[in-house]
Design a protein around this motif. Structure first.
Motif, mmCIF file in Angstrom:
data_model
loop_
_atom_site.group_PDB
_atom_site.id
_atom_site.type_symbol
_atom_site.label_atom_id
_atom_site.label_comp_id
_atom_site.label_asym_id
_atom_site.label_seq_id
_atom_site.Cartn_x
_atom_site.Cartn_y
_atom_site.Cartn_z
ATOM 1 N N VAL A 18 0.846 -1.229 0.029
ATOM 2 C CA VAL A 18 -0.033 -0.127 -0.002
ATOM 3 C C VAL A 18 0.918 1.440 0.433
ATOM 4 O O VAL A 18 1.878 1.167 0.428
ATOM 5 N N GLU A 19 0.192 2.268 -0.350
ATOM 6 C CA GLU A 19 0.925 3.699 -0.286
ATOM 7 C C GLU A 19 0.287 4.566 0.783
ATOM 8 O O GLU A 19 -1.133 4.380 0.737
ATOM 9 N N LEU A 20 1.126 5.297 1.418
ATOM 10 C CA LEU A 20 0.450 5.992 2.434
ATOM 11 C C LEU A 20 0.770 7.335 2.261
ATOM 12 O O LEU A 20 1.937 7.622 1.801
ATOM 13 N N LEU A 21 -0.058 8.271 2.559
ATOM 14 C CA LEU A 21 0.108 9.834 2.579
ATOM 15 C C LEU A 21 -0.312 10.283 3.832
ATOM 16 O O LEU A 21 -1.733 10.524 3.939
ATOM 17 N N ARG A 22 0.204 11.046 4.361
ATOM 18 C CA ARG A 22 -0.002 11.773 5.512
ATOM 19 C C ARG A 22 -0.595 13.047 5.185
ATOM 20 O O ARG A 22 -0.353 13.767 4.551
ATOM 21 N N LEU A 23 -1.713 13.170 5.862
ATOM 22 C CA LEU A 23 -2.646 14.441 5.487
ATOM 23 C C LEU A 23 -2.002 15.660 6.244
ATOM 24 O O LEU A 23 -2.370 16.635 5.766
ATOM 25 N N ASP A 24 -1.693 15.612 7.327
ATOM 26 C CA ASP A 24 -1.467 16.489 8.193
ATOM 27 C C ASP A 24 0.242 17.192 7.930
ATOM 28 O O ASP A 24 0.614 17.966 8.389
ATOM 29 N N GLU A 25 1.173 16.440 6.871
ATOM 30 C CA GLU A 25 2.337 16.983 6.632
ATOM 31 C C GLU A 25 2.663 16.678 5.381
ATOM 32 O O GLU A 25 1.990 16.239 4.434
ATOM 33 N N SER A 26 3.767 17.456 4.899
ATOM 34 C CA SER A 26 3.846 17.519 3.302
ATOM 35 C C SER A 26 5.180 16.665 3.034
ATOM 36 O O SER A 26 6.126 16.946 2.497
ATOM 37 N N GLN A 27 4.980 15.233 3.582
ATOM 38 C CA GLN A 27 5.962 14.371 3.223
ATOM 39 C C GLN A 27 5.586 13.516 1.971
ATOM 40 O O GLN A 27 4.218 13.545 1.464
ATOM 41 N N LEU A 28 6.518 12.680 1.411
ATOM 42 C CA LEU A 28 6.198 12.000 0.296
ATOM 43 C C LEU A 28 5.482 10.829 0.626
ATOM 44 O O LEU A 28 5.506 10.514 1.711
ATOM 45 N N ASN A 29 4.895 10.148 -0.348
ATOM 46 C CA ASN A 29 3.901 8.965 -0.184
ATOM 47 C C ASN A 29 5.138 8.095 0.236
ATOM 48 O O ASN A 29 6.418 7.827 0.114
ATOM 49 N N LYS A 30 4.741 6.982 1.451
ATOM 50 C CA LYS A 30 5.583 5.815 1.828
ATOM 51 C C LYS A 30 4.874 4.614 1.418
ATOM 52 O O LYS A 30 3.623 4.687 1.162
ATOM 53 N N ARG A 31 5.608 3.626 1.131
ATOM 54 C CA ARG A 31 5.226 2.176 1.015
ATOM 55 C C ARG A 31 5.097 1.537 2.129
ATOM 56 O O ARG A 31 6.150 1.785 2.981
ATOM 57 N N ALA A 32 3.978 0.657 2.101
ATOM 58 C CA ALA A 32 4.297 -0.190 3.382
ATOM 59 C C ALA A 32 3.400 -1.693 2.972
ATOM 60 O O ALA A 32 3.003 -1.664 1.936
ATOM 61 N N VAL A 33 3.609 -2.486 3.782
ATOM 62 C CA VAL A 33 2.880 -3.910 3.383
ATOM 63 C C VAL A 33 2.164 -4.135 4.590
ATOM 64 O O VAL A 33 2.298 -3.888 5.816
ATOM 65 N N THR A 34 0.646 -4.462 4.287
ATOM 66 C CA THR A 34 -0.247 -5.108 5.236
ATOM 67 C C THR A 34 0.158 -6.525 5.916
ATOM 68 O O THR A 34 0.671 -7.369 5.098
ATOM 69 N N GLU A 35 -0.030 -6.735 7.122
ATOM 70 C CA GLU A 35 0.170 -8.098 7.537
ATOM 71 C C GLU A 35 -1.194 -8.786 7.727
ATOM 72 O O GLU A 35 -1.347 -9.948 7.112
ATOM 73 N N ASN A 36 -2.406 -7.962 7.701
ATOM 74 C CA ASN A 36 -3.827 -8.547 7.730
ATOM 75 C C ASN A 36 -4.766 -7.434 7.433
ATOM 76 O O ASN A 36 -4.429 -6.436 7.432
ATOM 77 N N VAL A 37 -5.827 -7.848 6.697
ATOM 78 C CA VAL A 37 -6.916 -6.903 6.235
ATOM 79 C C VAL A 37 -8.335 -7.272 6.819
ATOM 80 O O VAL A 37 -8.608 -8.574 6.785
ATOM 81 N N SER A 38 -8.962 -6.156 6.561
ATOM 82 C CA SER A 38 -10.526 -6.583 7.065
ATOM 83 C C SER A 38 -11.438 -5.484 6.161
ATOM 84 O O SER A 38 -10.909 -5.032 5.475
ATOM 85 N N LEU A 39 -12.496 -5.738 6.227
ATOM 86 C CA LEU A 39 -13.594 -5.125 5.583
ATOM 87 C C LEU A 39 -13.458 -3.411 5.794
ATOM 88 O O LEU A 39 -13.502 -2.494 4.988
ATOM 89 N N ARG A 40 -13.166 -3.018 7.248
ATOM 90 C CA ARG A 40 -12.873 -1.683 7.452
ATOM 91 C C ARG A 40 -11.431 -1.364 8.070
ATOM 92 O O ARG A 40 -11.269 -0.382 8.922
ATOM 93 N N GLY A 41 -10.612 -2.267 7.834
ATOM 94 C CA GLY A 41 -9.255 -1.892 8.635
ATOM 95 C C GLY A 41 -8.026 -2.736 8.172
ATOM 96 O O GLY A 41 -8.392 -3.863 7.078
ATOM 97 N N ALA A 42 -6.900 -2.601 8.548
ATOM 98 C CA ALA A 42 -5.609 -3.273 8.139
ATOM 99 C C ALA A 42 -4.574 -2.846 9.158
ATOM 100 O O ALA A 42 -4.797 -1.976 9.890
ATOM 101 N N ARG A 43 -3.716 -4.000 9.140
ATOM 102 C CA ARG A 43 -2.357 -3.856 10.128
ATOM 103 C C ARG A 43 -1.255 -3.585 9.100
ATOM 104 O O ARG A 43 -1.098 -4.694 8.200
#
Length: 111
Positions: A18-43
């Motif tokens: 997944v790509e993450l973008l912090r909305l409160d900071e002007s940092q570039l996107n970060k890539r991350a990997v999920t460990e688990n997922v659900s209908l409304r969440g992810a770790r």
């Protein structure tokens, strides 16, 4: 009265980039990997130390996922890695299906 404990939705072990973008900071996107997922969440596992309550934009184009997410928890798992629990704004019926044309309420969720 019975007080519910634990998760409301079943989690599925799944490694999704997944790509993450912090909305409160002007940092570039970060890539991350999920460990688990659900209908409304992810770790996810990332090198960002994310404060609970903060909002991120989470995208996984190959999975058809694009949603705002609220950081529920952030735990250090290695010296430079953190496990982050995310609560998604948009319900993901099945990771891997194309995203619906549902609009993402960015203005409402980030204030």
């Amino acid at each position: 009265m019975h007080v519910p404990t634990g998760r409301y939705e079943k989690r599925t072990a799944r490694a999704v980039t997944v790509e993450l973008l912090r909305l409160d900071e002007s940092q570039l996107n970060k890539r991350a990997v999920t460990e688990n997922v659900s209908l409304r969440g992810a770790r996810i596992v990332t090198d960002w130390n994310c404060a609970p309550g903060k909002h991120l934009l989470v995208t996984a184009p190959e999975e058809g996922v694009k949603s705002l997410a609220r950081v529920v928890y952030c735990q250090r798992v290695e010296s430079t890695k953190f496990a982050v629990g995310l609560q998604l704004v948009v319900r993901v019926e099945e990771w891997g299906k194309p995203a619906s044309s549902e609009s993402i309420p960015i203005e409402k969720s980030c204030r």
